[in-house]
Design a protein around this motif. Structure first.
Motif, PDB file in Angstrom:
ATOM      1  N   ARG A 297       0.827  -1.206   0.000  1.00  0.00           N
ATOM      2  CA  ARG A 297       0.000   0.000   0.000  1.00  0.00           C
ATOM      3  C   ARG A 297       0.861   1.257   0.000  1.00  0.00           C
ATOM      4  O   ARG A 297       0.586   2.209  -0.721  1.00  0.00           O
ATOM      5  CB  ARG A 297      -0.931   0.017   1.218  1.00  0.00           C
ATOM      6  N   TYR A 298       1.905   1.272   0.812  1.00  0.00           N
ATOM      7  CA  TYR A 298       2.802   2.428   0.842  1.00  0.00           C
ATOM      8  C   TYR A 298       3.442   2.653  -0.534  1.00  0.00           C
ATOM      9  O   TYR A 298       3.497   3.787  -1.031  1.00  0.00           O
ATOM     10  CB  TYR A 298       3.896   2.227   1.894  1.00  0.00           C
ATOM     11  N   GLN A 299       3.912   1.556  -1.142  1.00  0.00           N
ATOM     12  CA  GLN A 299       4.516   1.686  -2.474  1.00  0.00           C
ATOM     13  C   GLN A 299       3.490   2.152  -3.487  1.00  0.00           C
ATOM     14  O   GLN A 299       3.787   2.920  -4.388  1.00  0.00           O
ATOM     15  CB  GLN A 299       5.115   0.339  -2.912  1.00  0.00           C
ATOM     16  N   GLY A 300       2.238   1.694  -3.347  1.00  0.00           N
ATOM     17  CA  GLY A 300       1.188   2.094  -4.265  1.00  0.00           C
ATOM     18  C   GLY A 300       0.823   3.566  -4.147  1.00  0.00           C
ATOM     19  O   GLY A 300       0.652   4.270  -5.143  1.00  0.00           O
ATOM     20  N   VAL A 301       0.717   4.043  -2.898  1.00  0.00           N
ATOM     21  CA  VAL A 301       0.412   5.465  -2.673  1.00  0.00           C
ATOM     22  C   VAL A 301       1.523   6.326  -3.262  1.00  0.00           C
ATOM     23  O   VAL A 301       1.271   7.298  -3.984  1.00  0.00           O
ATOM     24  CB  VAL A 301       0.230   5.752  -1.176  1.00  0.00           C
ATOM     25  N   TRP A 302       2.764   5.967  -2.949  1.00  0.00           N
ATOM     26  CA  TRP A 302       3.896   6.728  -3.499  1.00  0.00           C
ATOM     27  C   TRP A 302       3.933   6.618  -5.012  1.00  0.00           C
ATOM     28  O   TRP A 302       4.217   7.607  -5.710  1.00  0.00           O
ATOM     29  CB  TRP A 302       5.207   6.217  -2.904  1.00  0.00           C
ATOM     30  N   GLY A 303       3.623   5.442  -5.529  1.00  0.00           N
ATOM     31  CA  GLY A 303       3.654   5.242  -6.976  1.00  0.00           C
ATOM     32  C   GLY A 303       2.668   6.100  -7.748  1.00  0.00           C
ATOM     33  O   GLY A 303       2.875   6.395  -8.923  1.00  0.00           O
TER      34      GLY A 303
END
Length: 305
Positions: A297-303
Motif C-alpha cells: 500500500r505504501y509503495q502504491g500510494v507513493w507510486g
C-alpha cells in the motif's frame, strides 16, 4: 551479498519486460506524425498514462489500433493503470524477501535491470518506429506477457500474515511528504517522454535521433549507478533523495540551449543523475517507514505520484 532466488526471477522478468519498452517513449511521435494530431492533443493523451502485464498487453494493442482522440485517451488511461499495477507489488516483494541491510542494493539492481532493457528498447524502438509504428505495440505486449508468466511460475507470495497496523496510510506524514515531493519531480521528469520528443521534432530531428538521445538515459544509469551506489552507500537516504530534484531541474533547464542530437543527449545525461538518486533512495525509504503488512500500500500510494 546473498539475494534470494525469487528476487532474481523478478530481476529477469523485469529485464524481459523492459526489452519491449517501446510504447510510452515513442507514443507522442506516433500521435503527431502518424495519427495527425497536433502537439497539444498528443500532450493530453500521453500524460493520461500516468493517471492510470496481461492487462497491459491488451491495453497497448488497443492503443495502437485506436484512431480518435476519445478512444486514444480511454486506451491510454487503461494502459497507464495496467502498466503500473505490478510496481507496488514488486517493491513490496523485494522488501519482504531481502534483509534490510541489503535492500538498497536489491532496489538498485532491479532499477539497473530496468534500464538495461530500456537502453536496448530506446535504440531498437527508434529503428522499428521508422519502419512500422504498429510493431512497437505488438512487441511491448509480448514482453509484458512474458513477465507475467515468470511471476506466475517462479515468484511466491511473500506478504506477512497478520493485521494491518494502521487503518490508513494517509495518516503517515512521512509518506505524504515523500509522495508530494516525488510528484513535483515527476512532473518535470516526464517531459522527457512528452515535450522532449516534440522539441526535437521541432528542430528537425526524427524518431531515430530521439531514440539515440533517450538511450543516453539508461547508458548513464548502467555506467554510473554502480559507482554512485558505492559513493552514496553511507550517505543519509533523505539527502540522496533531495538531490534528485535539484539534478532533474538543472538537466531539463539546460534543454533550452539544445538544438542538436548531441545537445539534447547531454541534457539527458544531467537529469539522469537525478533519476538515479531518486530511484536508489525512495524505495529504500519506503521500505523503512512502512509497516510490514502495508508495504504494498505504501509503495502504491507513493507510486501514484
Amino acid at each position: 551479498m546473498y539475494l534470494p532466488r525469487p528476487f532474481w526471477f523478478l530481476w529477469i522478468g523485469t529485464l524481459i519486460n523492459r526489452f519491449g519498452y517501446f510504447v510510452i517513449p515513442f507514443l507522442t511521435l506516433f500521435l503527431v506524425r502518424h495519427q495527425g494530431f497536433d502537439p497539444a492533443t498528443a500532450g493530453v493523451v500521453v500524460p493520461t498514462l500516468v493517471v492510470g502485464m496481461l492487462a497491459t498487453a491488451v491495453a497497448y494493442l488497443a492503443l495502437g489500433a485506436a484512431a480518435s482522440p476519445v478512444v486514444l485517451a480511454g486506451c491510454a488511461v487503461a494502459a497507464g493503470l495496467a502498466t503500473d499495477l505490478y510496481r507496488p507489488a514488486v517493491a513490496a516483494i523485494v522488501a519482504d524477501l531481502v534483509a534490510p541491510e541489503h535492500q538498497r542494493r536489491a532496489f538498485g539492481l532491479l532499477y539497473w535491470s530496468i534500464n538495461l532493457g530500456v537502453g536496448v528498447a530506446s535504440v531498437l524502438g527508434g529503428v522499428v518506429a521508422e519502419r512500422d509504428f504498429g510493431l512497437l505495440f505488438v512487441i511491448d505486449a509480448i514482453t509484458c506477457i512474458g513477465f507475467a508468466a515468470i511471476v506466475v511460475f517462479a515468484v511466491p507470495e511473500t506478504k506477512p500474515a497478520g493485521p494491518r497496523t494502521s487503518s490508513s496510510t494517509v495518516l503517515d506524514s512521512r509518506l505524504a511528504g515523500l509522495t508530494a515531493s516525488t510528484f513535483a519531480v515527476a512532473v518535470v521528469y516526464l517531459q522527457g517522454f512528452v515535450t522532449l520528443p516534440l522539441a526535437m521534432y521541432a528542430d528537425g530531428l526524427d524518431a531515430g535521433a530521439y531514440g539515440l538521445a533517450v538511450a543516453v538515459n539508461p547508458a548513464v544509469i548502467l555506467i554510473c549507478q554502480p559507482l554512485l551506489m558505492r559513493l552514496l552507500a553511507k550517505r543519509p537516504l533523505i539527502y540522496v533523495y533531495a538531490s534528485s530534484g535539484v539534478l532533474s531541474g538543472v538537466g531539463f533547464g539546460l534543454t533550452l540551449a539544445a538544438d542538436t542530437t548531441a545537445g539534447y543527449a547531454a541534457t539527458v545525461a544531467v537529469w539522469t543523475l537525478g533519476e538515479i538518486a531518486l530511484n536508489i533512495s525512495a524505495p529504500a525509504i519506503l521500505a523503512m517507514i512502512a509497516p510490514p503488512q502495508m508495504r504494498g500500500r505504501y509503495q502504491g500510494v507513493w507510486g501514484t505520484s
